[in-house]
Design an enzyme around this catalytic site. Structure first.
Site, PDB file in Angstrom:
ATOM      1  N   GLU A 141      -8.489  29.701  24.915  1.00 40.59           N
ATOM      2  CA  GLU A 141      -9.563  28.709  25.005  1.00 40.59           C
ATOM      3  C   GLU A 141     -10.934  29.202  24.576  1.00 40.59           C
ATOM      4  OE1 GLU A 141      -8.272  30.630  27.401  1.00 40.59           O
ATOM      5  OE2 GLU A 141      -8.489  29.499  29.251  1.00 40.59           O
ATOM      6  N   ASP A 143      -6.029  30.195  30.409  1.00 42.95           N
ATOM      7  CA  ASP A 143      -6.123  30.836  31.728  1.00 42.95           C
ATOM      8  C   ASP A 143      -5.021  30.373  32.667  1.00 42.95           C
ATOM      9  OD1 ASP A 143      -8.329  32.254  30.924  1.00 42.95           O
ATOM     10  OD2 ASP A 143      -9.767  30.802  31.696  1.00 42.95           O
ATOM     11  N   ASP A 150      -5.171  29.333  35.802  1.00 36.25           N
ATOM     12  CA  ASP A 150      -5.470  28.377  36.867  1.00 36.25           C
ATOM     13  C   ASP A 150      -5.132  26.956  36.417  1.00 36.25           C
ATOM     14  OD1 ASP A 150      -7.449  27.879  35.041  1.00 36.25           O
ATOM     15  OD2 ASP A 150      -9.096  28.582  36.306  1.00 36.25           O
ATOM     16  N   GLU A 203      -7.014  24.482  35.493  1.00 36.64           N
ATOM     17  CA  GLU A 203      -7.737  24.053  34.303  1.00 36.64           C
ATOM     18  C   GLU A 203      -7.079  24.626  33.044  1.00 36.64           C
ATOM     19  OE1 GLU A 203     -10.491  21.232  33.710  1.00 36.64           O
ATOM     20  OE2 GLU A 203     -10.208  22.162  35.674  1.00 36.64           O
ATOM     21  N   TYR A 207      -9.267  38.210  36.075  1.00 36.36           N
ATOM     22  CA  TYR A 207      -9.748  36.823  36.014  1.00 36.36           C
ATOM     23  C   TYR A 207     -10.756  36.544  37.125  1.00 36.36           C
ATOM     24  CZ  TYR A 207      -9.549  31.826  35.084  1.00 36.36           C
ATOM     25  OH  TYR A 207      -9.868  30.535  34.747  1.00 36.36           O
ATOM     26  N   ARG A 221     -11.976  33.645  38.344  1.00 38.74           N
ATOM     27  CA  ARG A 221     -11.873  32.473  39.222  1.00 38.74           C
ATOM     28  C   ARG A 221     -10.654  32.644  40.112  1.00 38.74           C
ATOM     29  NH1 ARG A 221     -13.517  29.829  34.358  1.00 38.74           N
ATOM     30  NH2 ARG A 221     -15.663  29.079  34.566  1.00 38.74           N
ATOM     31  N   HIS A 235      -2.119  35.655  42.579  1.00 35.56           N
ATOM     32  CA  HIS A 235      -3.304  36.052  41.824  1.00 35.56           C
ATOM     33  C   HIS A 235      -3.907  37.291  42.458  1.00 35.56           C
ATOM     34  CE1 HIS A 235      -4.001  31.705  40.198  1.00 35.56           C
ATOM     35  NE2 HIS A 235      -2.828  32.196  39.889  1.00 35.56           N
TER      36      HIS A 235
END
Length: 760
Positions: free
Chosen positions: A9, A82, A84, A86, A285, A287, A330
């Site tokens: 992205e 990613d 997550d 999103e 990562y 988030r 995670h």
């Protein structure tokens, strides 16, 4: 091997991944989401079970075309957004929009951009997780429904161009409620007593606090009088060994809080810098709400601690996350290679990396061992006791690297006490009774608001930064400073048998970089609280977040979540629309003693204002509220003072001088020209002499600004903020270094203008 296309992205992430995959892989970026809900209309088909209607935005059509052409040429397409919700949604949108063949499409995820992590992901591809996609879709649809139906109501009831959001409205309520809590707070005085004691043979004085506070000055004085001839001694010494453990590694919210405390970063700045570190392959990562560390990270961190500080400093710790909905698969935020103590990069990148490195290393270090000492000092004839505590570090452990929540961990000092024994006599040099005042709760900073949202279970790591920035850009809150107020306090001192009284002054309650509600934010909050209780209910909003988590785990259908929310919500919208009354949000402040007219504070079409006179008064007057003034707290005295402007302060060169407050602050007007007041100058007390000086200073500055002028060609040579330049019309031109601005001719200026490339 055939051609492989990897889609991520962001361009920075593409560049880093490209280094590890080699020539058989082409890595391209989608530059974030390639499609979203339609901008025109609701973008949701309500008749078909809340089906979202997506479209490729105009600025992404070229990107989509390029990705489609590359995907058609490739033998395999790897979707590497990613890990997550999103990121999963981005992968799904790419698959749908590009028309990818499931047989030649692979989904890969990794929480760090390193060669081993990427190669492992390639070895273990999976399908797109549709439960995660549906959870993201549910959030997007729900937020669109709330914004689409609430915003028009705010336009009709309060003011045009307002908007509301599900999480943002709750965050705004927290800020507004805290401001009202502060306004309603009544500070109460009390006297705190401290004694200074001297130990024979020791250079160190002991400063101890009495175990009782006094409500009045008379009570405090009576106590000091009782201590005139008192003999003091150590009545008890309690020593005990205590252990201090390190904080867990960073999650998104704890990183935001600590970066604010130690580095002064805003929440959005922290996330922006962390994003760059992640995409460069330097941290995992950013988030995440997990405090888990992988077994590999635990092993490498142990090696680093042992090598740098010794085996006695190492202690392997497994942290477990207590946040609802956290994903233990995670990891916490940590350096990808803990052995790298420092990195190349910008100053902000280096500082944030250092913070993450220290926290990661410290959490795998041994406890600090301290000896705590509690000393009680008694008098021969008084029941009250003086108490003092100190501690001595016996083994620094993780403190060698990091202390949570302090700005200068290297300068950390702990209270030290001299050797004391029970029964030991002490000499009292003085006892002070100082008037103190109870303190109102602190206003939220960006970091403390994020902490509160997390405690309430509202929002998720990916939403915190956007929540705060949205409220700021909408004008509902402002990040600013509250100046301190000067107040007097009383102090009684017993020294050498005499009690003296002094009155001193101090500046208190100053706050910096705090979130302050604006008038429109308060009005919107009150309207939503009165008409949409669920939207502003902390528990309800947290339950919606839990429902999203259930969708992500496949335990709840996304459209049922929307239906359960939308039914009651839409009924409230309909009820609100039936009430045609405009929300004036006005407050009667008082009556003008001169004219006898009512003075009202309210929201007007162009913002908050004070009105003198009733609504039907043809001679009513208006004036805008000043910066930081709130409708619900502005006083009659403050409101009437606003009507004193504009005012005439005198005359200069046969022209009247007036002072007023405009859109950009207070100013002086003279002979058709405007001059801003300097910092700290009060428009209400500005004198004629001060105004004349402002005008003359402005003229001098303007005169120094003009180096040369050529009226025929409309060219000026001016002194600017960044040095001399040429101006013609609205365009500015840089003067070459070889040219002397003081000697430029009109021909020189024309030549420079003609040689300057035209702006695209």
């Amino acid at each position: 091997m055939g051609e492989n296309l990897v889609i991520v992205e962001s361009p920075a992430k593409a560049k880093t991944i490209g280094k590890y995959l080699g020539k058989d892989y082409t890595v391209k970026s989608s530059f974030g989401h390639i499609r979203d809900l339609k901008k025109k209309g609701l973008g949701i088909d309500m008749e078909s079970g809340f089906t979202p209607q997506y479209e490729v935005s105009a600025d992404k059509k070229k990107t989509v075309a390029e990705l489609k052409a590359a995907a058609d040429r490739a033998d395999l397409v790897w979707l590497a957004s990613d890990e997550d919700r999103e990121g999963e949604a981005i992968a799904w949108h790419l698959s749908e929009t590009l028309g990818l063949d499931p047989g030649k499409t692979r989904r890969i995820v990794f929480h760090e951009i390193t060669r081993p992590a990427i190669l492992e992901a390639v070895e273990n591809p999976r399908d797109i997780d549709m439960d995660l996609v549906k959870a993201q879709q549910a959030r997007r649809v729900l937020d669109r429904l709330v914004g689409f139906e609430l915003s028009p109501i705010l336009w009709k009831k309060i003011q045009p161009k307002l908007s509301a959001g599900r999480v943002q409205s709750v965050a705004l309520r927290l800020v507004v409620d805290r401001e009202r809590e502060i306004a309603a707070f009544e500070s109460k005085p009390f006297f705190r007593v401290e004694g200074t004691f001297f130990v024979d043979g020791s250079p160190r004085l002991i400063r101890a606090t009495l175990d009782r506070k006094f409500e009045t000055e008379d009570e405090a004085r009576a106590f000091l009088e009782r201590c005139r001839q008192e003999e003091f001694f150590v009545s008890s010494v309690d020593k005990r060994e205590a252990h201090r453990s390190p904080a867990p590694p960073f999650t998104t919210s704890t990183l935001q809080q600590e970066a604010a405390r130690k580095l002064g970063f805003s929440v959005s700045q922290t996330m922006s810098v962390a994003q760059r570190l992640y995409e460069a392959g330097l941290i995992t990562y950013m988030r995440t709400d997990s405090t888990n560390l992988s077994s590999l990270a635990l092993g490498t961190t142990k090696e680093v601690v042992t090598e740098l500080y010794g085996a006695e400093y190492s202690k392997v710790r497994n942290f477990r996350t207590r946040v609802k909905g956290a994903q233990e698969a995670h990891e916490a935020i940590r350096p990808t290679y803990v052995s790298n103590q420092s990195i190349e990069g910008t100053s902000t990148e280096k500082r944030l990396y250092q913070l993450i490195w220290k926290r990661t290393v410290a959490c795998q270090m041994a406890d600090a061992v301290v000896e705590k000492t509690d000393v009680t000092i008694s008098g021969s004839h008084i029941p009250e006791k003086f108490l003092v505590s100190g501690e001595q570090i016996l083994f620094d452990g993780f403190l060698k690297v990091y202390i949570e929540g302090r700005d200068d961990e290297e300068d950390e000092t702990l209270a030290m006490l001299p050797a004391l024994g029970s029964g030991q006599q002490l000499r009292c040099t003085e006892i002070e009774a100082i008037e103190r005042f109870s303190q109102h709760p602190p206003r939220y900073s960006e970091a403390s608001l994020v902490k509160k949202l997390e405690e309430l279970g509202i929002g998720r790591p990916s939403t915190y930064a956007s929540t705060v920035s949205t409220l700021t850009t909408r004008g509902y809150i402002v990040k600013g400073d509250k100046p301190g107020i000067e107040r007097s306090y009383r102090q009684l001192t017993l020294r050498e048998g005499e009690v003296t009284r002094t009155v001193k002054k101090e500046t208190v309650m100053a706050e910096k970089k705090k979130l302050l509600p604006e008038n429109i934010g308060i009005v919107v909050t009150d309207f939503l609280a009165a008409n949409f209780k669920d939207i502003l209910d902390y528990g309800f909003t947290a339950n919606v977040e839990e429902a999203f988590d259930k969708v992500a785990k496949g335990q709840l259908k996304w459209d049922k979540l929307i239906a359960d929310f939308y039914g009651p919500f839409h009924s409230e919208v309909e009820n609100s629309l039936q009430d045609r009354e405009h929300t004036r949000s006005e407050r009667l402040i008082g009556v003008d003693p001169v004219s006898g007219k009512p003075v009202i504070a309210r929201i007007g079409r162009f913002g908050p204002l004070v009105q003198k006179g009733a609504s039907d008064d043809p001679d009513k007057q208006y004036v805008s509220l000043g910066k930081g003034q709130l409708i619900e707290s502005v006083t009659l005295e403050e409101a009437l003072k606003l009507f004193a402007l504009p005012r005439v302060v005198g005359r200069f060169e046969d022209s009247e001088i007036t002072v007023a407050v405009g859109r950009f602050g207070p100013y002086v007007k003279h002979a058709g020209k405007y001059v801003s007041l300097g910092k700290g100058q009060d428009p209400y007390s500005l004198t004629e002499e001060q105004a004349v000086k402002l005008i003359e200073d402005s003229r001098d500055k303007e005169a120094r600004k003009l180096i040369a002028e050529f009226p025929d060609s409309g060219i000026q040579v001016l002194n600017g903020r960044f040095g001399p330049y040429i101006k013609k019309g609205r365009d500015n031109y840089k003067i070459p270094k070889k040219k002397d601005p003081q000697t430029l001719t009109e021909e020189d200026c024309v030549e420079i203008i003609e040689k300057t490339p035209k702006k695209k």
